[in-house]
Design an enzyme around this catalytic site. Structure first.
Site, PDB file in Angstrom:
ATOM      1  CB  ILE A 134      34.754 -13.209  -0.452  1.00  0.00           C
ATOM      2  CG1 ILE A 134      34.155 -13.314  -1.856  1.00  0.00           C
ATOM      3  CG2 ILE A 134      34.080 -14.185   0.502  1.00  0.00           C
ATOM      4  CD1 ILE A 134      34.406 -14.656  -2.530  1.00  0.00           C
ATOM      5  CE  LYS A 203      44.009 -14.505  -5.181  1.00  0.00           C
ATOM      6  NZ  LYS A 203      43.072 -14.546  -6.331  1.00  0.00           N
TER       7      LYS A 203
END
Length: 434
Positions: A134, A203
């Site tokens: 993504i 992340k």
């Protein structure tokens, strides 16, 4: 123009996928980049049976790639903190651009690495470090650059999402699904990074820095795992119109930045609540664009390789541009990063799901309500399950309005002090993501 020469360090799942994509789509990639990209050297411990690397120089020394004068770009795919950090810093010192998929490296050592890269006038690209295939980093850093970002929320660990999906859809226990996830290769033999939220916090740290223009501060991220969740909690949430997801949330407030990973109740009609299995999704809310959702494969050989190669194309395009006019690593110019504090979890505000095991006696509900009210906690809804008595206690399910977490902590402590009346209290945060 002559091809750009790259060295791949690590030919495992992502490294193998990167090599194969570069070979298979070489012509298309060259058309996009403006010149060819050639794999000039590979450093690996053992061969990857999925890659035909005949004719490509091989070494087992990653530092030989960083020191190779023919290499323009080093692709770091070995993972971990220590050797990866040394490799990246050596490559930068030698004037080479770097592409990495290593979220732990960027979250923990990114400030040091980016400062060194700026000093040497090279690029460190890391799209693959967050959410696999993504392109969410590029979307926030470039596509949403007109916006003041209000919050980012994401399902950014596929293992945890797979476990919670199986618990909800099939009524399985956490331990049972975890064993299957390990057998399928979704979870490591030691699943701590996945199920305790550490991987997601790496992340989220990166996303927060790009969204809010703050230094990387992984050590201040709050992490809470999913190991204490039961199928009962999943079912109660469903009955109340919610789904439980292991969510990473970064929110900008007047007091500072919230940076937290934990189980979260999300209304079942939200798109992100319907992201199932090993898939990932990230929602970004900006003042101009509103809420946008980025969905796709968060890991895997070729999805992650897609992001690695996209970074390669960007680096090749930028190699002929003025270093001062390149897109900054963390979206904001390095001397413009702000000093907004990261809020401790006790200062964060949320609504809450509380599962209280209590005696089914007159007056107990009044005691519970009184303890909550004294701390400014308002009840939104309540559900009792008298038929599910265990050890003389029945579950009482409460949803609260938004409140500062310290007040909830104080209330739970007071509730659990009612020995013999109230048992351990389970707390899960609720986010409506409006």
């Amino acid at each position: 123009m002559k091809p750009v020469k790259v060295g791949i360090c690590g030919l495992g799942t992502v490294g193998g996928g990167t090599f194969n994509v570069l070979q298979r789509n070489a012509e298309e990639i060259a058309r996009r980049a403006g010149r060819g990209i050639e794999v000039a050297q590979i450093a690996m411990r053992s061969p990857n049976p999925n890659c035909q690397i005949t004719g490509t120089p091989i070494t087992n020394d990653v530092f030989a790639v960083a020191g190779n004068p023919e290499i323009d770009i080093v692709i770091e795919l070995i993972g971990g903190y220590t050797v990866a950090r040394e490799l990246v810093l050596k490559a930068i010192e030698n004037g080479k651009h770097v592409v990495t998929a290593n979220k732990a490296l960027i979250a923990v050592h990114g400030n040091e690495i980016f400062a060194k890269a700026r000093e040497k006038g090279v690029i460190v690209a890391f799209e693959a470090a967050v959410a696999g295939g993504i392109p969410v980093i590029k979307a926030i850093r470039e596509g949403l650059s007109a916006n003041r970002i209000n919050w980012v929320a994401g399902i950014i660990n596929g293992t945890g999402n797979f476990i919670l999906t199986e618990m909800r859809e099939k009524g399985r226990t956490f331990e049972d699904v975890l064993a299957e996830a390990q057998a399928l290769g979704y979870a490591e033999a030691d699943p701590t990074f996945d199920v305790e939220g550490i991987d997601a916090a790496h992340k989220l740290t990166i996303l927060a820095s790009i969204a809010f223009g703050i230094p990387l501060q992984f050590d201040k991220a709050y992490t809470e795992g999913i190991t204490r969740l039961t199928t009962a909690d999943v079912n109660y949430a469903e009955a109340l119109g919610y789904r439980i997801k292991h969510l990473g949330v970064a929110r900008s407030t007047e007091r500072g930045i919230e940076l937290r990973v934990h189980p979260t109740l999300i209304p079942a009609d939200r798109l992100i609540a319907n992201v199932n299995g090993v898939m990932n999704a990230v929602m970004v809310n900006g003042d101009a664009a509103g809420s946008t959702l980025f969905y796709g494969a968060g890991a895997g050989m070729e999805p992650t390789a897609s992001s690695v190669v996209a970074d390669l194309v960007d680096v090749v395009r930028a190699m002929t541009s003025d270093p001062e006019n390149r897109v900054p690593h963390l979206a904001f110019q390095p001397d413009s990063l702000s000093a907004h504090p990261i809020l401790p979890i006790e200062a964060c505000e949320s609504a809450y799901y509380l599962r209280i095991q209590a005696k089914d006696h007159p007056g107990v509900l009044a005691q519970v309500a009184s303890i909550l009210s004294e701390r400014g906690i308002n009840i939104e809804s309540i559900m009792q399950k008298e038929v599910e008595e265990h050890d003389g206690l029945v579950p009482m399910i409460l949803l609260t309005h938004r409140v500062v977490e310290q007040h909830i902590n104080d209330a739970i402590k007071a509730l659990e002090a009612l020995q013999g009346v109230v048992g351990p209290v389970v707390r899960i945060r609720v986010e409506h993501l409006n």
